[in-house]
Design a protein around this motif. Structure first.
Motif: not given
Length: 291
Positions: A17-45
């Motif tokens: 698990s990794h986390r970043i602070k958003t502009q409003l100060g909340h923790n957004m969780h994300y995974i960041d696995e291995r190397g190579g060219h980046p792929i961003i995968m964006v989920h829904g609801n």
């Protein structure tokens, strides 16, 4: 201290698990696995990064797989007093891209991840290389299922979604054509286990813009008006043909706008096509990205 997954879920979602602070100060969780060219995968609801677990496991040896959980979703913070609007989700994802200093990336989007991911990519058009569309839309439409429209009713929304958990529980039954095993179902349910933790699920439903008075109407309209930036990008549409939500009405609209897009329609897959047609979708996506 973040949320700790049960060991059985860690076995099928074995990511750091990794986390970043958003502009409003909340923790957004994300995974960041291995190397190579980046792929961003964006989920829904009402999913979270768990939805992409098999793609990440299959692609992380050759690509850098970055999968965030939107605020209110998954292992991210679920604040009570937060503007759960499309614009804020785009801002959060854009900050992640900037903080990770990504020079370029591929993009995979599903459900609400469509407008969020594409809205983000419109800010960095030169960085986007390829895009994979999974049963989503990034344009205005009133063509939503009655069962979702029913859940939008102000007097019923919180009772049904936060109190009775009908949206998460219903999705794990109605969004698939093949019944999910208990462990996978538990994975989808895990972050949304009480009234407070289901606030993001309810607010995503509330944020579906069906009129010009809605606060996210102009945001989605802006995304729709600027979809032409994808004309020179390689696009692959993977579509579940049995989706009760993003049905073939939306597929036809994508193809009308992007006639040169590659298409693979999985006739017997539902909205959660990464569950119903996991191996087939993985192979198709990998071939498209590797090409």
């Amino acid at each position: 201290m973040g949320i700790i997954l049960p060991k059985k879920l860690q076995a099928i979602y074995p990511f750091k698990s990794h986390r970043i602070k958003t502009q409003l100060g909340h923790n957004m969780h994300y995974i960041d696995e291995r190397g190579g060219h980046p792929i961003i995968m964006v989920h829904g609801n009402p999913t979270w990064s768990f939805f992409y677990r098999n793609l990440v496991l299959g692609l992380r040896d050759r690509y850098r797989c970055i999968v965030p959980d939107h605020i209110g979703c998954g292992l991210s913070d679920k604040p009570k007093n937060y503007p759960y609007l499309l614009q804020n989700h785009i801002d959060n994802l854009s900050k992640l891209v900037e903080n990770l200093k990504l020079q370029s990336f591929h993009l995979i989007v599903h459900d609400w991840g469509g407008p969020i991911g594409i809205g983000m990519a419109q800010r960095f058009p030169e960085k986007l290389k390829k895009i994979v569309i999974l049963n989503t839309a990034a344009f205005l439409s009133n063509n939503i299922p009655r069962r979702i429209a029913f859940c939008k009713k102000p007097l019923l929304r919180d009772f049904l979604i936060r109190g009775c958990n009908v949206f998460v529980r219903g999705a794990t039954m109605m969004a698939v054509k093949k019944p999910l095993c208990p462990l996978i179902k538990k994975g989808y349910h895990f972050p949304y286990n009480n009234w407070n933790n289901r606030i993001g699920v309810a607010r995503f439903v509330q944020d579906i813009p069906l009129s010009q008075e809605h606060p996210s109407w102009n945001t989605l309209k802006h995304i729709e008006r600027n979809l032409s930036f994808l004309n020179d990008k390689k696009m692959f549409i993977c579509w579940g043909g049995k989706d009760f939500c993003f049905n073939d009405f939306y597929l036809k609209e994508w193809l009308r706008r992007f006639a040169n897009a590659q298409l693979r329609r999985y006739a017997n897959a539902g909205h959660y096509l990464l569950e119903d047609a996991a191996e087939e979708v993985f192979t198709s996506v990998k071939n498209f990205l590797d090409d």
